[in-house]
Scaffold this motif. Sequence first.
Motif, PDB file in Angstrom:
ATOM      1  N   LYS A   1       9.680   0.924  32.042  1.00  0.00           N
ATOM      2  CA  LYS A   1       8.467   0.981  31.213  1.00  0.00           C
ATOM      3  C   LYS A   1       7.813   2.350  31.293  1.00  0.00           C
ATOM      4  O   LYS A   1       7.331   2.880  30.292  1.00  0.00           O
ATOM      5  CB  LYS A   1       7.465  -0.090  31.668  1.00  0.00           C
ATOM      6  N   ALA A   2       7.785   2.917  32.501  1.00  0.00           N
ATOM      7  CA  ALA A   2       7.183   4.245  32.681  1.00  0.00           C
ATOM      8  C   ALA A   2       7.972   5.296  31.900  1.00  0.00           C
ATOM      9  O   ALA A   2       7.394   6.210  31.301  1.00  0.00           O
ATOM     10  CB  ALA A   2       7.119   4.600  34.163  1.00  0.00           C
ATOM     11  N   ALA A   3       9.306   5.151  31.886  1.00  0.00           N
ATOM     12  CA  ALA A   3      10.143   6.098  31.151  1.00  0.00           C
ATOM     13  C   ALA A   3       9.885   5.973  29.648  1.00  0.00           C
ATOM     14  O   ALA A   3       9.831   6.977  28.925  1.00  0.00           O
ATOM     15  CB  ALA A   3      11.616   5.856  31.466  1.00  0.00           C
ATOM     16  N   LEU A   4       9.707   4.746  29.154  1.00  0.00           N
ATOM     17  CA  LEU A   4       9.403   4.541  27.736  1.00  0.00           C
ATOM     18  C   LEU A   4       8.044   5.165  27.394  1.00  0.00           C
ATOM     19  O   LEU A   4       7.871   5.743  26.315  1.00  0.00           O
ATOM     20  CB  LEU A   4       9.396   3.037  27.401  1.00  0.00           C
ATOM     21  N   LYS A   5       7.125   5.075  28.324  1.00  0.00           N
ATOM     22  CA  LYS A   5       5.801   5.679  28.113  1.00  0.00           C
ATOM     23  C   LYS A   5       5.939   7.208  28.030  1.00  0.00           C
ATOM     24  O   LYS A   5       5.314   7.851  27.187  1.00  0.00           O
ATOM     25  CB  LYS A   5       4.878   5.279  29.266  1.00  0.00           C
ATOM     26  N   ARG A   6       6.793   7.773  28.896  1.00  0.00           N
ATOM     27  CA  ARG A   6       6.993   9.225  28.862  1.00  0.00           C
ATOM     28  C   ARG A   6       7.656   9.642  27.553  1.00  0.00           C
ATOM     29  O   ARG A   6       7.396  10.721  27.038  1.00  0.00           O
ATOM     30  CB  ARG A   6       7.823   9.679  30.067  1.00  0.00           C
ATOM     31  N   LEU A   7       8.515   8.755  27.022  1.00  0.00           N
ATOM     32  CA  LEU A   7       9.120   9.030  25.707  1.00  0.00           C
ATOM     33  C   LEU A   7       8.026   9.146  24.649  1.00  0.00           C
ATOM     34  O   LEU A   7       8.035  10.055  23.816  1.00  0.00           O
ATOM     35  CB  LEU A   7      10.073   7.895  25.326  1.00  0.00           C
ATOM     36  N   ASP A   8       7.081   8.194  24.685  1.00  0.00           N
ATOM     37  CA  ASP A   8       5.983   8.201  23.716  1.00  0.00           C
ATOM     38  C   ASP A   8       5.098   9.430  23.882  1.00  0.00           C
ATOM     39  O   ASP A   8       4.580   9.974  22.921  1.00  0.00           O
ATOM     40  CB  ASP A   8       5.125   6.933  23.871  1.00  0.00           C
ATOM     41  N   GLU A   9       4.927   9.842  25.131  1.00  0.00           N
ATOM     42  CA  GLU A   9       4.019  10.961  25.406  1.00  0.00           C
ATOM     43  C   GLU A   9       4.699  12.318  25.269  1.00  0.00           C
ATOM     44  O   GLU A   9       4.048  13.352  25.373  1.00  0.00           O
ATOM     45  CB  GLU A   9       3.449  10.819  26.831  1.00  0.00           C
ATOM     46  N   GLY A  10       6.024  12.279  25.082  1.00  0.00           N
ATOM     47  CA  GLY A  10       6.743  13.535  24.896  1.00  0.00           C
ATOM     48  C   GLY A  10       7.086  14.256  26.185  1.00  0.00           C
ATOM     49  O   GLY A  10       7.441  15.432  26.165  1.00  0.00           O
ATOM     50  N   THR A  11       6.970  13.574  27.315  1.00  0.00           N
ATOM     51  CA  THR A  11       7.321  14.214  28.587  1.00  0.00           C
ATOM     52  C   THR A  11       8.619  13.663  29.161  1.00  0.00           C
ATOM     53  O   THR A  11       8.993  13.981  30.287  1.00  0.00           O
ATOM     54  CB  THR A  11       6.202  14.023  29.647  1.00  0.00           C
ATOM     55  N   PHE A  12       9.313  12.829  28.371  1.00  0.00           N
ATOM     56  CA  PHE A  12      10.560  12.244  28.859  1.00  0.00           C
ATOM     57  C   PHE A  12      11.578  13.334  29.169  1.00  0.00           C
ATOM     58  O   PHE A  12      11.697  14.316  28.442  1.00  0.00           O
ATOM     59  CB  PHE A  12      11.145  11.288  27.811  1.00  0.00           C
ATOM     60  N   GLY A  13      12.307  13.121  30.284  1.00  0.00           N
ATOM     61  CA  GLY A  13      13.376  14.060  30.627  1.00  0.00           C
ATOM     62  C   GLY A  13      12.901  15.208  31.491  1.00  0.00           C
ATOM     63  O   GLY A  13      13.686  16.074  31.854  1.00  0.00           O
ATOM     64  N   THR A  14      11.591  15.219  31.821  1.00  0.00           N
ATOM     65  CA  THR A  14      11.107  16.242  32.741  1.00  0.00           C
ATOM     66  C   THR A  14      10.630  15.571  34.022  1.00  0.00           C
ATOM     67  O   THR A  14      10.132  14.443  34.014  1.00  0.00           O
ATOM     68  CB  THR A  14       9.948  17.062  32.128  1.00  0.00           C
ATOM     69  N   CYS A  15      10.786  16.296  35.112  1.00  0.00           N
ATOM     70  CA  CYS A  15      10.418  15.796  36.434  1.00  0.00           C
ATOM     71  C   CYS A  15       8.902  15.585  36.504  1.00  0.00           C
ATOM     72  O   CYS A  15       8.137  16.469  36.102  1.00  0.00           O
ATOM     73  CB  CYS A  15      10.879  16.807  37.484  1.00  0.00           C
ATOM     74  N   ILE A  16       8.469  14.411  37.011  1.00  0.00           N
ATOM     75  CA  ILE A  16       7.026  14.153  37.074  1.00  0.00           C
ATOM     76  C   ILE A  16       6.358  14.949  38.189  1.00  0.00           C
ATOM     77  O   ILE A  16       5.146  15.000  38.280  1.00  0.00           O
ATOM     78  CB  ILE A  16       6.702  12.646  37.240  1.00  0.00           C
ATOM     79  N   GLU A  17       7.160  15.587  39.050  1.00  0.00           N
ATOM     80  CA  GLU A  17       6.572  16.390  40.128  1.00  0.00           C
ATOM     81  C   GLU A  17       6.327  17.829  39.680  1.00  0.00           C
ATOM     82  O   GLU A  17       5.284  18.394  39.956  1.00  0.00           O
ATOM     83  CB  GLU A  17       7.497  16.414  41.356  1.00  0.00           C
ATOM     84  N   ASP A  18       7.326  18.426  39.030  1.00  0.00           N
ATOM     85  CA  ASP A  18       7.200  19.853  38.717  1.00  0.00           C
ATOM     86  C   ASP A  18       7.403  20.178  37.236  1.00  0.00           C
ATOM     87  O   ASP A  18       7.325  21.336  36.839  1.00  0.00           O
ATOM     88  CB  ASP A  18       8.189  20.667  39.572  1.00  0.00           C
ATOM     89  N   GLY A  19       7.651  19.131  36.409  1.00  0.00           N
ATOM     90  CA  GLY A  19       7.782  19.361  34.975  1.00  0.00           C
ATOM     91  C   GLY A  19       9.070  20.038  34.549  1.00  0.00           C
ATOM     92  O   GLY A  19       9.246  20.377  33.379  1.00  0.00           O
TER      93      GLY A  19
END
Length: 118
Positions: free
Chosen positions: A77-95
């Motif tokens: 679910k968190a990954a789907l949220k990142r898809l919506d927010e446009g941050t999918f595929g980047t590390c949540i620690e360092d981007g």
Amino acid sequence: MDLNYFRQKLEEERARLENQLKSIGRIHPGTPGDWEPQKPEFNAQTSDENEMADVFEEFQTDASIEVALETQLNEVKAALKRLDEGTFGTCIEDGKPIEPERLEANPAAARCVEHTAQ
Ligand SMILES: [Zn+2]
């Protein structure tokens, strides 16, 4: 990166996990979106001690599977949220971009290899 490809994979994974959760648990009545294992059903009048121990053991097993499935479901679910927010595929620690082979193996991956605690 083909985001639709990953969205589809994540949606499939979410459906699979939710089906598994439905078979051993139910949605928590007080907190929708949260799951809890089914309470064991047995008749205290007719069940002997061994039977009750078996039922309890089964409940314990279901409960730990349930927790593991719910953890996976939350990651998806968190990954789907990142898809919506446009941050999918980047590390949540360092981007930084997550390694493509890593995403392929686990589209719900939230961290690059460097930031994945093992
Ligand atoms: Zn990182």
